[in-house]
Scaffold this motif. Structure first.
Motif: not given
Length: 315
Positions: A53-54, A68-73, A75-77, A90-91
């Protein structure tokens, strides 16, 4: 031991760049991190699988759109790490709170597209603690999905003590406030399908549970008896990150449901040798063989059965 580590952080490059761009350090420098170093640490400590987790301060570093953009990035990472290292990771997905609408959209993407194992929520966002009615749509959707919610502290609102970084003591209060607020607002009672993990042995929760249950009134007309308050507090899961020692473990194990204690390393934010030190303290603590296996692996498998194959074969 093929432990499962439910409190294990990552520092995706896109997030590290955002922290630097916003000059955010919060009393603790962003650690140097990469997946290979994470796997080395896992192998050293006998961790088969880490649910990553971050950590704090999350992703609310700019405006709502940037968040929103940073959260998506991130999570994709994290999902990419799971794909690239089968069985090892896992994440828990990051949400763009306090943006509720954006968080609902990210829940859908994280679970339905990325197969997230749960979400990480900070104890408070801009001083508003979990349990507050403003988060009710998010908690309702997570409850509908029977989601795992990993609750991580951040700096509490208000000034700190000069020279004392918030992670040394204030984080424990932050987690405790969130747990108390989730009970007093009735979130725990209304959302029985949520499976919520409290960081760092629950902060002060095990030690102060009876005091809180006796002196805290419910909010918004929600009535919580002393017995009900204690019952609701015991529905949380608790991790051992930075908390496994001969003085904290007796209180935790006396209070918590024994099936709800999970191993946590808090790497890489457990600075220096702290991940090794507290893991060693756990290994030296007198537990039955059954208790030891439960904390290191089996309790996490009950929450995350999909990790079974990786946790038993990796390492």
């Amino acid at each position: 031991m093929n432990r499962i580590d439910t409190h294990h952080h990552i520092v995706p490059p896109v997030w590290a760049d955002a922290l630097r761009a916003h000059d955010y350090f919060g009393g603790q420098a962003t650690p140097v991190w990469n997946p290979e170093a994470a796997i080395d640490l896992m192998d050293e400590l006998g961790i088969g699988t880490a649910v990553v987790s971050v950590g704090r301060p999350g992703v609310a570093l700019g405006d709502a759109a940037e968040t929103r953009v940073l959260a998506r990035a991130v999570n994709e990472y994290a999902a990419g790490m799971v794909r690239d290292h089968p069985g090892r990771f896992g994440f828990f997905a990051t949400l763009p709170l306090p943006d509720v609408a954006g968080s609902l959209a990210e829940i859908e993407h994280a679970f339905d597209q990325l197969s997230a194992d749960g979400v990480i929520l900070l104890a408070n966002y801009d001083g508003v603690y979990l349990g507050d009615p403003m988060y009710e749509p998010v908690m309702a959707e997570l409850d509908r999905r029977s989601a795992i919610v990993f609750i991580h502290p951040t700096a509490p609102p208000g000034p700190g003590v000069p020279g004392v970084p918030p992670f040394s003591a204030d984080f424990l209060l932050d987690t405790t406030r969130a747990a108390l607020n989730l009970v007093r607002h009735g979130t725990v009672g209304r959302r029985p399908h949520l499976r919520m993990i409290l960081s760092h042995a629950g902060g002060f929760v095990p030690y102060a549970a009876h005091r809180m249950a006796s002196l805290t009134e419910g909010a918004n007309g929600h009535t919580v008896t002393r017995e009900g308050f204690l019952r609701d507090l015991r529905t949380f899961w608790f991790d051992t990150a930075l908390s496994a020692n001969p003085f904290t473990l007796p209180s935790l194990l006396a209070f918590a449901d024994p099936s709800r204690v999970l191993f946590g390393s808090d790497w890489p934010y457990a600075r220096g040798d702290n991940a090794q030190y507290f893991t060693g303290q756990l290994d030296e603590y007198p537990l039955s063989a059954e208790q030891r296996v439960a904390i290191n692996r089996d309790n996490a498998l009950a929450l995350l059965p999909r990790l079974s194959q990786g946790s038993l074969t990796a390492g």
